[in-house]
Design a protein around this motif. Structure first.
Motif, PDB file in Angstrom:
ATOM      1  N   GLN A 219       5.275  -5.386   4.586  1.00 12.60           N
ATOM      2  CA  GLN A 219       4.330  -6.305   3.959  1.00 12.60           C
ATOM      3  C   GLN A 219       4.372  -7.708   4.557  1.00 12.60           C
ATOM      4  O   GLN A 219       3.454  -8.500   4.343  1.00 12.60           O
ATOM      5  N   TYR A 220       5.401  -8.021   5.338  1.00 12.47           N
ATOM      6  CA  TYR A 220       5.526  -9.355   5.934  1.00 12.47           C
ATOM      7  C   TYR A 220       5.054  -9.383   7.383  1.00 12.47           C
ATOM      8  O   TYR A 220       4.250 -10.226   7.777  1.00 12.47           O
ATOM      9  N   ARG A 221       5.503  -8.425   8.180  1.00 10.93           N
ATOM     10  CA  ARG A 221       5.156  -8.425   9.604  1.00 10.93           C
ATOM     11  C   ARG A 221       4.180  -7.314   9.993  1.00 10.93           C
ATOM     12  O   ARG A 221       3.694  -7.273  11.114  1.00 10.93           O
ATOM     13  N   GLY A 222       3.903  -6.391   9.085  1.00 13.32           N
ATOM     14  CA  GLY A 222       3.061  -5.247   9.417  1.00 13.32           C
ATOM     15  C   GLY A 222       1.610  -5.613   9.675  1.00 13.32           C
ATOM     16  O   GLY A 222       1.087  -6.591   9.131  1.00 13.32           O
ATOM     17  N   VAL A 223       0.944  -4.809  10.496  1.00 11.19           N
ATOM     18  CA  VAL A 223      -0.436  -5.106  10.909  1.00 11.19           C
ATOM     19  C   VAL A 223      -1.428  -5.025   9.750  1.00 11.19           C
ATOM     20  O   VAL A 223      -2.493  -5.642   9.797  1.00 11.19           O
ATOM     21  N   PHE A 224      -1.105  -4.248   8.707  1.00  7.02           N
ATOM     22  CA  PHE A 224      -2.008  -4.110   7.563  1.00  7.02           C
ATOM     23  C   PHE A 224      -1.495  -4.833   6.320  1.00  7.02           C
ATOM     24  O   PHE A 224      -1.991  -4.587   5.208  1.00  7.02           O
ATOM     25  N   GLY A 225      -0.517  -5.708   6.498  1.00  3.52           N
ATOM     26  CA  GLY A 225      -0.005  -6.455   5.351  1.00  3.52           C
ATOM     27  C   GLY A 225       0.506  -5.542   4.255  1.00  3.52           C
ATOM     28  O   GLY A 225       1.353  -4.681   4.494  1.00  3.52           O
ATOM     29  N   SER A 226      -0.019  -5.711   3.038  1.00  2.31           N
ATOM     30  CA  SER A 226       0.433  -4.925   1.881  1.00  2.31           C
ATOM     31  C   SER A 226      -0.463  -3.742   1.553  1.00  2.31           C
ATOM     32  O   SER A 226      -0.347  -3.153   0.473  1.00  2.31           O
ATOM     33  N   ASP A 227      -1.353  -3.386   2.473  1.00  3.27           N
ATOM     34  CA  ASP A 227      -2.277  -2.272   2.237  1.00  3.27           C
ATOM     35  C   ASP A 227      -1.615  -0.949   2.606  1.00  3.27           C
ATOM     36  O   ASP A 227      -1.723  -0.462   3.732  1.00  3.27           O
ATOM     37  N   GLY A 228      -0.926  -0.346   1.642  1.00  2.00           N
ATOM     38  CA  GLY A 228      -0.181   0.871   1.896  1.00  2.00           C
ATOM     39  C   GLY A 228      -1.029   2.030   2.364  1.00  2.00           C
ATOM     40  O   GLY A 228      -0.592   2.846   3.192  1.00  2.00           O
ATOM     41  N   GLU A 229      -2.248   2.135   1.885  1.00  2.00           N
ATOM     42  CA  GLU A 229      -3.098   3.274   2.234  1.00  2.00           C
ATOM     43  C   GLU A 229      -3.514   3.251   3.702  1.00  2.00           C
ATOM     44  O   GLU A 229      -3.688   4.300   4.320  1.00  2.00           O
ATOM     45  N   LYS A 230      -3.669   2.051   4.272  1.00  2.00           N
ATOM     46  CA  LYS A 230      -4.010   1.972   5.696  1.00  2.00           C
ATOM     47  C   LYS A 230      -2.853   2.456   6.571  1.00  2.00           C
ATOM     48  O   LYS A 230      -3.062   3.136   7.576  1.00  2.00           O
ATOM     49  N   TYR A 231      -1.640   2.121   6.185  1.00  2.00           N
ATOM     50  CA  TYR A 231      -0.470   2.623   6.917  1.00  2.00           C
ATOM     51  C   TYR A 231      -0.391   4.145   6.783  1.00  2.00           C
ATOM     52  O   TYR A 231      -0.020   4.853   7.725  1.00  2.00           O
ATOM     53  N   ALA A 232      -0.726   4.634   5.593  1.00  2.00           N
ATOM     54  CA  ALA A 232      -0.684   6.079   5.357  1.00  2.00           C
ATOM     55  C   ALA A 232      -1.693   6.804   6.239  1.00  2.00           C
ATOM     56  O   ALA A 232      -1.436   7.928   6.694  1.00  2.00           O
ATOM     57  N   LYS A 233      -2.843   6.183   6.498  1.00  2.00           N
ATOM     58  CA  LYS A 233      -3.833   6.792   7.395  1.00  2.00           C
ATOM     59  C   LYS A 233      -3.294   6.894   8.815  1.00  2.00           C
ATOM     60  O   LYS A 233      -3.603   7.840   9.546  1.00  2.00           O
ATOM     61  N   ASP A 234      -2.494   5.918   9.216  1.00  2.00           N
ATOM     62  CA  ASP A 234      -1.859   5.993  10.533  1.00  2.00           C
ATOM     63  C   ASP A 234      -0.956   7.215  10.622  1.00  2.00           C
ATOM     64  O   ASP A 234      -0.959   7.935  11.625  1.00  2.00           O
ATOM     65  N   LEU A 235      -0.203   7.471   9.565  1.00  2.00           N
ATOM     66  CA  LEU A 235       0.674   8.641   9.565  1.00  2.00           C
ATOM     67  C   LEU A 235      -0.135   9.931   9.599  1.00  2.00           C
ATOM     68  O   LEU A 235       0.232  10.890  10.294  1.00  2.00           O
ATOM     69  N   GLN A 236      -1.235   9.969   8.880  1.00  2.00           N
ATOM     70  CA  GLN A 236      -2.091  11.148   8.920  1.00  2.00           C
ATOM     71  C   GLN A 236      -2.609  11.393  10.326  1.00  2.00           C
ATOM     72  O   GLN A 236      -2.651  12.536  10.812  1.00  2.00           O
ATOM     73  N   GLY A 237      -2.984  10.316  11.012  1.00  2.00           N
ATOM     74  CA  GLY A 237      -3.414  10.444  12.408  1.00  2.00           C
ATOM     75  C   GLY A 237      -2.302  10.918  13.306  1.00  2.00           C
ATOM     76  O   GLY A 237      -2.538  11.677  14.257  1.00  2.00           O
ATOM     77  N   LEU A 238      -1.079  10.501  13.013  1.00  2.00           N
ATOM     78  CA  LEU A 238       0.076  10.948  13.793  1.00  2.00           C
ATOM     79  C   LEU A 238       0.270  12.452  13.655  1.00  2.00           C
ATOM     80  O   LEU A 238       0.581  13.154  14.628  1.00  2.00           O
ATOM     81  N   ILE A 239       0.081  12.967  12.450  1.00  4.91           N
ATOM     82  CA  ILE A 239       0.173  14.417  12.240  1.00  4.91           C
ATOM     83  C   ILE A 239      -0.905  15.141  13.042  1.00  4.91           C
ATOM     84  O   ILE A 239      -0.648  16.135  13.712  1.00  4.91           O
ATOM     85  N   GLU A 240      -2.118  14.606  12.992  1.00  5.92           N
ATOM     86  CA  GLU A 240      -3.253  15.272  13.632  1.00  5.92           C
ATOM     87  C   GLU A 240      -3.206  15.207  15.149  1.00  5.92           C
ATOM     88  O   GLU A 240      -3.576  16.166  15.824  1.00  5.92           O
ATOM     89  N   TYR A 241      -2.751  14.087  15.697  1.00  6.13           N
ATOM     90  CA  TYR A 241      -2.787  13.906  17.156  1.00  6.13           C
ATOM     91  C   TYR A 241      -1.434  14.091  17.839  1.00  6.13           C
ATOM     92  O   TYR A 241      -1.384  14.407  19.031  1.00  6.13           O
TER      93      TYR A 241
END
Length: 473
Positions: A219-241
């Motif tokens: 939440q401090y240095r992350g590219v999406f701040g405190s938006d947990g769902e956006k980070y979760a979409k990155d993980l979903q993309g990691l599974i898919e790709y």
């Protein structure tokens, strides 16, 4: 130092904010007013062993130089009682690091010591090949603290070993190989856990296969701040790709300890757990540091996110300093280890499990979870107020008595204050308070004291922090 303090309270102190902490506790005659340790009804016996210098010389000769040591002036700790430690000269220190978030009840808590000593007198070792009530008593009590059907325990000797076993179970149960973990996470230093660890300073150039690292929901240095769902979409993309679309599991700390007390963004874990299970994997909660009431609001770190993992790993606070870890999962998942023989010579040792049961009882009887919440909330609030005054504090975060203070030289750029952090640790030690550091850049103060830490202890720590770095003020 007094001249430096006068400078701090002259023209430069009129600035609205200061780059670093300045000494603000003065008597009328400008003498520094350092807080005194509260009265404590214990004095260690005289120490007649080798000096710090002698021990360090032998350490250099007989131990690996890769082993870290804190402080410029080496500290030889010879005694401990509750939240205090004593050096070779009998000087008392307030332990605000808790042996790296390990001492939960307090150093040498009498009930834990009694349980260990009494069991050692009766039977020091018995493998699980034979029956002994200590292991089953502890397993039953441990299962009662976990949700749902998490009740089958495997005991290990450390958190690293617990995480290794958890990943093996996930791979066996799912029939898949790929594990997903988080950047900035730490899960151990064996080959498998080193693969899931994503901090380059803790990784050797050995084969670490089948692991993918997702964006850290920082939440401090992350590219999406405190938006947990956006980070979760990155993980979903990691599974898919990045995988076959099927994974063995996902492992994460609810609050990253070594990584700098990073609390995962809200909404992240529920979404990720859903993605992992759809991909055939198991969800592993690494509670090695955040478990056993340390976060105050909950007994386990994952509970704050409203999720139920498939496997929970634990160590450190489980034994108050005893070398013990555990993996807890469901009966269905645990069944996979019956495919072959799984054995751990020391896992479930009667001395360690008797001590572990005593730890659980002390946490409950002395209401240490409630204390961690009350004292931790007070300390975090006070630290946050310091952030408003001193620009060197970039972020204050964490829960209960698992808090982090990130120091920066530039708030806009979030430039890590590495040198200042080391200096701060040394100054606090010289004034009688022991703290830790962490984070990828080594610029995060880690505050993880024994859970018997009091508001008075917290106040002393804060007052000493205000006396930090008068030379730079």
């Amino acid at each position: 130092m007094q001249r430096a303090l006068k400078r701090a309270f002259s023209g430069r102190s009129s600035l609205r904010k200061h780059r670093c902490f300045s000494a603000s506790l003065l008597k009328n005659n400008d003498d520094i007013l350092l807080p005194k340790m509260p009265p404590f009804d214990y004095s260690p016996p005289p120490y007649n062993g080798p000096s710090a210098a002698e021990i360090f010389q032998k350490r250099r000769e007989y131990l690996s130089s890769s082993m870290l040591h804190s402080y410029e002036k080496h500290l030889n700790l010879v005694d401990g009682k509750m939240q205090y430690l004593f050096d070779e000269d009998g000087r008392r220190y307030l332990d605000a690091f808790g042996g790296i978030a390990t001492v939960s009840c307090g150093h040498c808590h009498p009930d834990v010591v009694e349980a260990i000593v009494n069991q050692t007198k009766r039977l020091q070792h018995s493998p699980v090949l034979f029956l002994h009530h200590a292991i089953t008593d502890f397993a039953e009590a441990l299962a009662s603290k976990l949700p749902g059907d998490l009740k089958v325990c495997f005991f290990t000797n450390s958190g690293t070993e617990a995480n290794e076993l958890a990943m093996m179970i996930a791979r066996l149960y799912s029939g898949n190989h790929d594990i997903i973990s988080l950047r900035n996470g730490y899960h151990g230093n064996a080959p498998g856990t080193m693969g899931t660890t994503a901090l380059s300073g803790w990784k050797f150039n050995v084969v670490q296969s089948g692991v993918h690292h997702a964006l850290n929901p920082d939440q401090y240095r992350g590219v999406f701040g405190s938006d947990g769902e956006k980070y979760a979409k990155d993980l979903q993309g990691l599974i898919e790709y990045g995988t076959t679309g099927k994974v063995a599991g996902f492992i994460a700390e609810a609050i990253q300890g070594v990584g700098g007390i990073i609390e995962l963004a809200p909404g992240y874990l529920p979404a990720v757990y859903n993605s992992i299970r759809k991909a055939g994997g198991l969800c592993i909660a690494d509670e090695v540091q955040s478990g056993f009431a340390r976060t105050g609001s909950h007994f386990w770190g994952f509970e704050a996110h409203g999720v139920a993992p498939d496997i929970v790993t634990m160590a450190k606070g489980i034994g108050n300093g005893i070398p013990i870890g555990a993996v807890v999962t469901t009966p269905e998942i645990a069944q996979v280890l019956t495919q072959r023989s799984y054995f751990n010579t020391f896992g479930g040792n009667p001395v360690c499990t008797a001590g572990g049961l005593a730890v659980l009882r002390v946490i409950e009887r002395e209401k240490l979870q409630e204390n961690a919440f009350v004292v931790g909330s007070y300390l975090k609030e006070r630290l946050t107020s310091l952030k408003e005054k001193y620009d060197i504090i970039g972020d204050v975060r964490g829960r209960g008595l698992m808090l982090g203070v990130e120091l920066v030289t530039d708030r806009q750029e979030k430039t890590p204050a590495k040198v200042e952090t080391i200096h701060f640790m040394d100054q606090m030690k010289e004034n009688g308070v022991l703290i830790g550091k962490g984070g990828f850049f080594g610029n995060v103060i880690r505050i993880t004291p024994p859970l018997c830490f009091t508001k008075e202890d917290a106040g002393i720590s804060l007052l000493l922090a205000l006396n930090f770095s008068s030379k730079e003020a």
